[in-house]
Design an enzyme around this catalytic site. Structure first.
Site, PDB file in Angstrom:
ATOM      1  N   HIS A 138      -1.281 -38.459  30.978  1.00  0.00           N
ATOM      2  CA  HIS A 138      -0.743 -39.365  30.033  1.00  0.00           C
ATOM      3  C   HIS A 138      -3.026 -39.422  29.273  1.00  0.00           C
ATOM      4  O   HIS A 138      -3.811 -39.362  30.518  1.00  0.00           O
ATOM      5  CB  HIS A 138      -1.293 -41.315  30.825  1.00  0.00           C
ATOM      6  CG  HIS A 138      -0.449 -41.576  30.884  1.00  0.00           C
ATOM      7  ND1 HIS A 138       0.613 -40.878  31.895  1.00  0.00           N
ATOM      8  CD2 HIS A 138       0.922 -42.278  29.592  1.00  0.00           C
ATOM      9  CE1 HIS A 138       1.915 -41.334  32.226  1.00  0.00           C
ATOM     10  NE2 HIS A 138       1.739 -42.503  31.055  1.00  0.00           N
ATOM     11  N   HIS A 192       4.650 -49.912  22.859  1.00  0.00           N
ATOM     12  CA  HIS A 192       4.481 -49.548  24.017  1.00  0.00           C
ATOM     13  C   HIS A 192       5.824 -50.621  25.412  1.00  0.00           C
ATOM     14  O   HIS A 192       5.572 -50.798  26.229  1.00  0.00           O
ATOM     15  CB  HIS A 192       3.251 -49.181  25.141  1.00  0.00           C
ATOM     16  CG  HIS A 192       4.294 -48.354  25.889  1.00  0.00           C
ATOM     17  ND1 HIS A 192       4.457 -48.522  27.168  1.00  0.00           N
ATOM     18  CD2 HIS A 192       3.842 -46.765  26.465  1.00  0.00           C
ATOM     19  CE1 HIS A 192       4.409 -47.633  27.848  1.00  0.00           C
ATOM     20  NE2 HIS A 192       4.197 -46.729  27.436  1.00  0.00           N
ATOM     21  N   HIS A 194       6.094 -42.982  20.142  1.00  0.00           N
ATOM     22  CA  HIS A 194       6.101 -43.449  21.651  1.00  0.00           C
ATOM     23  C   HIS A 194       6.252 -44.468  21.382  1.00  0.00           C
ATOM     24  O   HIS A 194       6.049 -46.063  22.548  1.00  0.00           O
ATOM     25  CB  HIS A 194       4.421 -42.872  22.839  1.00  0.00           C
ATOM     26  CG  HIS A 194       5.223 -43.799  23.388  1.00  0.00           C
ATOM     27  ND1 HIS A 194       6.425 -43.287  25.020  1.00  0.00           N
ATOM     28  CD2 HIS A 194       3.775 -44.184  25.013  1.00  0.00           C
ATOM     29  CE1 HIS A 194       5.725 -43.728  25.706  1.00  0.00           C
ATOM     30  NE2 HIS A 194       4.788 -44.019  26.136  1.00  0.00           N
ATOM     31  N   ASP A 196       0.927 -38.560  26.799  1.00  0.00           N
ATOM     32  CA  ASP A 196       0.826 -39.578  26.258  1.00  0.00           C
ATOM     33  C   ASP A 196       0.595 -41.142  26.436  1.00  0.00           C
ATOM     34  O   ASP A 196      -0.518 -40.952  26.676  1.00  0.00           O
ATOM     35  CB  ASP A 196       2.454 -40.795  27.458  1.00  0.00           C
ATOM     36  CG  ASP A 196       3.747 -39.804  27.223  1.00  0.00           C
ATOM     37  OD1 ASP A 196       3.994 -39.056  26.685  1.00  0.00           O
ATOM     38  OD2 ASP A 196       4.676 -40.390  27.878  1.00  0.00           O
ATOM     39  N   ASP A 197       0.591 -42.163  25.445  1.00  0.00           N
ATOM     40  CA  ASP A 197       0.063 -43.371  25.072  1.00  0.00           C
ATOM     41  C   ASP A 197      -0.771 -43.389  24.813  1.00  0.00           C
ATOM     42  O   ASP A 197      -2.070 -44.401  23.761  1.00  0.00           O
ATOM     43  CB  ASP A 197      -0.207 -43.783  26.492  1.00  0.00           C
ATOM     44  CG  ASP A 197       0.904 -44.087  27.202  1.00  0.00           C
ATOM     45  OD1 ASP A 197       1.927 -43.873  26.890  1.00  0.00           O
ATOM     46  OD2 ASP A 197       0.302 -44.824  28.467  1.00  0.00           O
TER      47      ASP A 197
HETATM   48 ZN    ZN Z   1       3.677 -44.895  27.902  1.00  0.00          ZN
END
Ligand code: ZN
Length: 491
Positions: free
Chosen positions: A448, A358, A354, A304-305
């Site tokens: 991440h 955020h 995502h 993620d991210d």
């Molecule tokens: Zn995240």
């Protein structure tokens, strides 16, 4: 979703109003009628009275029954459906599915006229507008004789979130609780001292299932074979006083003074996330059947991210091992690194959304939620040529609006069930240890790729998972066909 070979022969939902048989209290340990041992250390043990709140306390409670059989197995499960407690229902369902799957996957040598049997029953162990507790009791008779398991799911009503029993415990009281359990368990003939020592070394993680006795003391249970001299589950009673977190105090009140949680149930129009096509059936999101995860031990790695420049290092690691993963990307990073997005896609990984920046979607109005998701999809499409069908809401925060909009956009919500908290401890060894110790068949692992320490950990993690016989797959390979709007935590 791929199914195990076991055929579901009956799925029935029955109202429980006034019907106490459904919620009959189940003792924490399994009573074995024919024990080969001359001395049964369980025979003399008098368990404290455990809580079992009548289901009628909860207005509208229904019971789901699932039954299955094949030539060598029979399984039966029941669990409560509490109106409005969405995450709790998901968790109980997932636990049931897991146990059926593991049961079927185990070879059970044929015994004369007796099929291997799995039975899952439940007790309501807390009920209030703040907290609901449900303990699932499972007993298995098969290859290892009797196996007993208990797990208690504590549902935080306002957050729509299921917490483990350890959430009942005050962080500052963990050592004291461990000591109290040790005290209580020492000398108990049902408990193997060496196994106990090993188990307690895990600190809070040692406690699988925590609930309350009828007197409001803590009842800490261990699964069969964890600390028990046999395969039966073992529980010990320890004082609640001085050990409870704030959530634990609320749960204790829900246990001792049960009340109707009375959770508002969303209108059916907003509770129906899947869009209907002209035939009247939900349009499914197509999975990927390159790998048969009903046969292989599958794990989906998700990152993620990102993407960030350093994501390239992780892509090198994945490429060198021929492994594919799923990337849930933040729109602002997609804008900054479209070349990395393209590389991720070109190398066979799956692109997920995502959100743009955020934000916690549950705090936004519907127009903003739609914009967060749709604008990110547009950026990913521009960079890679594909439009994502997988959404991971930041922080896993989701609600009916997010589900409805995801469904409108033809996207499934992908959450996770293994979280090494790599953002908290930026330490490759810690991340490696947490991923490997929680890895299991069907897992969706969250990490991440924005952290150097995480990227550095993954060469070792992947090598070990492959050595342990796992097939590393993308989310569509793990889950197969998906329903738009629906939340998925694991296979
Ligand atoms: Zn995240």
């Amino acid at each position: 979703m791929r199914r195990a070979a076991l055929a579901l022969v009956a799925v029935a939902t029955l109202a429980v109003a006034g019907c106490t048989e459904e919620a009959a209290p189940t003792p924490p340990t399994v009573t074995v009628t024919a024990t080969p041992d001359a001395v049964d250390p369980f025979a003399d043990f008098a368990a404290p009275e455990l809580l079992s709140i009548p289901g009628a306390v909860v207005e509208g409670l229904e019971v789901e029954h699932v039954e299955a059989e094949d030539e060598t197995h029979v399984a039966f499960a029941s669990y409560p459906l509490i109106p409005g407690a969405e995450d709790l229902t998901e968790a109980l369902k997932a636990s049931r599915e897991d146990q059926f799957r593991d049961f079927v996957a185990t070879e059970h040598p044929a015994q004369e006229g007796v099929l291997a049997e799995l039975n899952i029953s439940w007790d309501l162990v807390g009920s209030s507008p703040e907290v609901i507790g449900v303990r699932l009791n499972s007993t298995e008779f098969g290859a290892h004789g009797f196996d007993g398991d208990a797990s208690t799911h504590w549902y935080h009503v306002e957050a729509d979130e299921v917490l483990p029993g350890t959430a009942l415990i005050d962080e500052a009281a963990v050592d004291s609780l461990v000591a109290a359990v040790e005290d209580e368990a020492t000398g108990d003939p049902r408990i193997d001292p060496a196994l106990l020592e090993q188990q307690l070394a895990g600190g809070l993680d040692a406690f699988d299932s925590i609930a309350f006795t009828a007197d409001g003391e803590l009842w800490v249970e261990f699964d069969g074979a964890q600390v028990s001299v046999s395969n039966r589950a073992v529980g010990v009673e320890v004082p609640a006083e001085g050990h409870l977190s704030e959530f634990g105090e609320t749960a204790r009140t829900a246990a001792l003074e049960p009340a109707d949680p009375d959770i508002p149930v969303p209108e059916p129009t907003t509770a129906e996330p899947a869009p209907l096509d002209t035939e009247g059936t939900p349009a499914m999101i197509q999975g990927d059947d390159d790998v048969d995860c009903s046969q292989a031990k599958c794990i989906a790695l998700t990152f993620d991210d990102g993407p960030v420049g350093g994501t390239n290092d992780l892509l090198d690691v994945l490429a060198s091992r021929g492994v594919h993963a799923t990337f849930f990307m933040v729109g602002t990073n997609v804008k900054a690194h479209p070349d990395v997005v393209k590389r991720i896609h070109d190398e066979g990984h799956v692109l997920g959304n995502h959100t743009m920046d955020h934000k916690q979607l549950t705090r936004l109005n519907e127009a903003s939620i739609r914009d967060e998701i749709a604008s990110t999809n547009a950026l990913i499409e521009e960079a890679s040529g594909v439009t994502p069908v997988l959404l991971r809401p930041p922080y896993g925060a989701t609600n009916g609006s997010v589900a409805t909009i995801a469904a409108e956009l033809g996207m499934a919500q992908i959450l996770w069930d293994v979280d090494p908290e790599d953002w908290k401890d930026k330490n490759s060894a810690v991340v490696t240890d947490r991923v490997l110790s929680h890895a299991h068949n069907g897992a969706i692992i969250l990490s991440h790729d924005i952290h150097e320490t995480t990227r550095a950990a993954y060469a070792g993690i992947i090598d070990q998972l492959l050595a342990d016989g796992y097939t590393l797959v993308t989310v569509p390979e793990l889950l197969g066909d998906m329903t738009p709007g629906q939340k998925y935590f694991r296979r």
